[in-house]
Design a protein around this motif. Sequence first.
Motif, PDB file in Angstrom:
ATOM      1  N   SER A  30       8.156   3.216   2.653  1.00  0.00           N
ATOM      2  CA  SER A  30       7.529   2.656   1.487  1.00  0.00           C
ATOM      3  C   SER A  30       8.078   3.324   0.413  1.00  0.00           C
ATOM      4  O   SER A  30       8.306   2.212  -0.676  1.00  0.00           O
ATOM      5  CB  SER A  30       5.970   2.696   1.280  1.00  0.00           C
ATOM      6  N   ILE A  43       1.784   1.788  -1.447  1.00  0.00           N
ATOM      7  CA  ILE A  43       1.431   3.617  -2.005  1.00  0.00           C
ATOM      8  C   ILE A  43       2.087   4.736  -1.068  1.00  0.00           C
ATOM      9  O   ILE A  43       3.013   4.363   0.186  1.00  0.00           O
ATOM     10  CB  ILE A  43       0.028   3.774  -2.219  1.00  0.00           C
ATOM     11  N   THR A  51       0.686   4.292   4.542  1.00  0.00           N
ATOM     12  CA  THR A  51       0.596   2.182   4.582  1.00  0.00           C
ATOM     13  C   THR A  51      -0.713   2.305   6.196  1.00  0.00           C
ATOM     14  O   THR A  51      -0.466   3.623   7.643  1.00  0.00           O
ATOM     15  CB  THR A  51       1.698   2.294   5.480  1.00  0.00           C
ATOM     16  N   ASP A  70       6.777  -3.487   5.535  1.00  0.00           N
ATOM     17  CA  ASP A  70       6.019  -2.882   5.497  1.00  0.00           C
ATOM     18  C   ASP A  70       5.392  -2.628   6.502  1.00  0.00           C
ATOM     19  O   ASP A  70       4.359  -2.822   7.079  1.00  0.00           O
ATOM     20  CB  ASP A  70       5.674  -2.312   4.575  1.00  0.00           C
TER      21      ASP A  70
HETATM   22 MG   LIG Z   1       3.996   3.862   4.268  1.00  0.00          MG
END
Ligand SMILES: [Mg+2]
Length: 298
Positions: A30, A43, A51, A70
Amino acid sequence: MTSERTDLPETPAFRAGLVALVGRTNAGKSTLLNRLVGQKVSIVTPKPQTTRHPVHGVVHLPGAQVVFVDTPGFFQTHRSRLVDTLHQRAREALSDVDVVVHLADATRPPGPEDEMVMDALEGAGRPRVLALGKCDVPRPHREAWRRHAGLYQLVLDVSGATGAGADELVRLLASRLPASDPLYPVEDVTNATRDFRIAEAIREQVYLQAGDEVPYRTMVVVDRVEVMPATATTPERLGIDATILASEDRYQRMLIGRGGARVKQLREFSRRELQRVLGRKVALSLDIRVDGNMEERG
Ligand SMILES: [Mg+2]
Ligand SMILES: Nc1nc2c(ncn2[C@@H]2O[C@H](COP(=O)(O)OP(=O)(O)OP(=O)(O)O)[C@@H](O)[C@H]2O)c(=O)[nH]1
């Protein structure tokens, strides 16, 4: 008779496609996504399995568009519905992408979680790139990682923290994407909706502020978002009502804290982060409730 030139490979006018970022939890997927996009779309925390949903981050280039996906990180821990769901989401995210970037945490030796990642890569059958992450810090296990190079089309070093290697990564990936029209309009950098980003900003604070177990026993829902017009004493603000759902009473108590201290801190830190993410003044009301079914929804 017409003559056609076949000696030069044709360079497409535009390339676009999806590139998944996969890896063990905490590898820095991320962080790298945010660096590549140039703003925070996903985040980041030091806790595992931050995540939970595949989030797209779009990189716009003059002749190409690289849409990074992601994914939840692979984590070896006791099995739970949440952990299984997150691994399943990560595997599914690989099924319709053009290229997969395996982001390895080269500060650690390859381990069982990396084997889970490699199994997922095997199952997906997509072209693979190995990115050796966290190159801003000493990485004693880099050579151990390089021994896996034969499984990948390309190996390179990168740091989401400093951006080292990021431009090179994007350039190499863009050249591997198919000829295609852009997948996103030029003004878009993510598929995340405003409400998703709001819930995520609050969830990030739960990971950062609450005890180790709590994040995995909670989820955040956004109840209301409404513009609050300026008054004589306050500027215009975005009024947000959100609820943190906890799976059991004890997690609710932990989130509220003694005399409400923890929830007060959560609300204030979340409000500030929301202001950063949304780029405007925010008034946040945060409720903490128990919902026994919350773990089902992850
Ligand atoms: Mg992540
Ligand atoms: N030194 C260094 N630390 C990093 C780098 N990238 C991420 N980190 C740190 O590693 C931790 C995890 O970062 P994330 O970006 O949330 O990792 P992730 O792979 O998305 O993790 P999950 O979402 O749990 O799968 C955080 O504490 C980051 O600050 C990097 O390039 N260098």
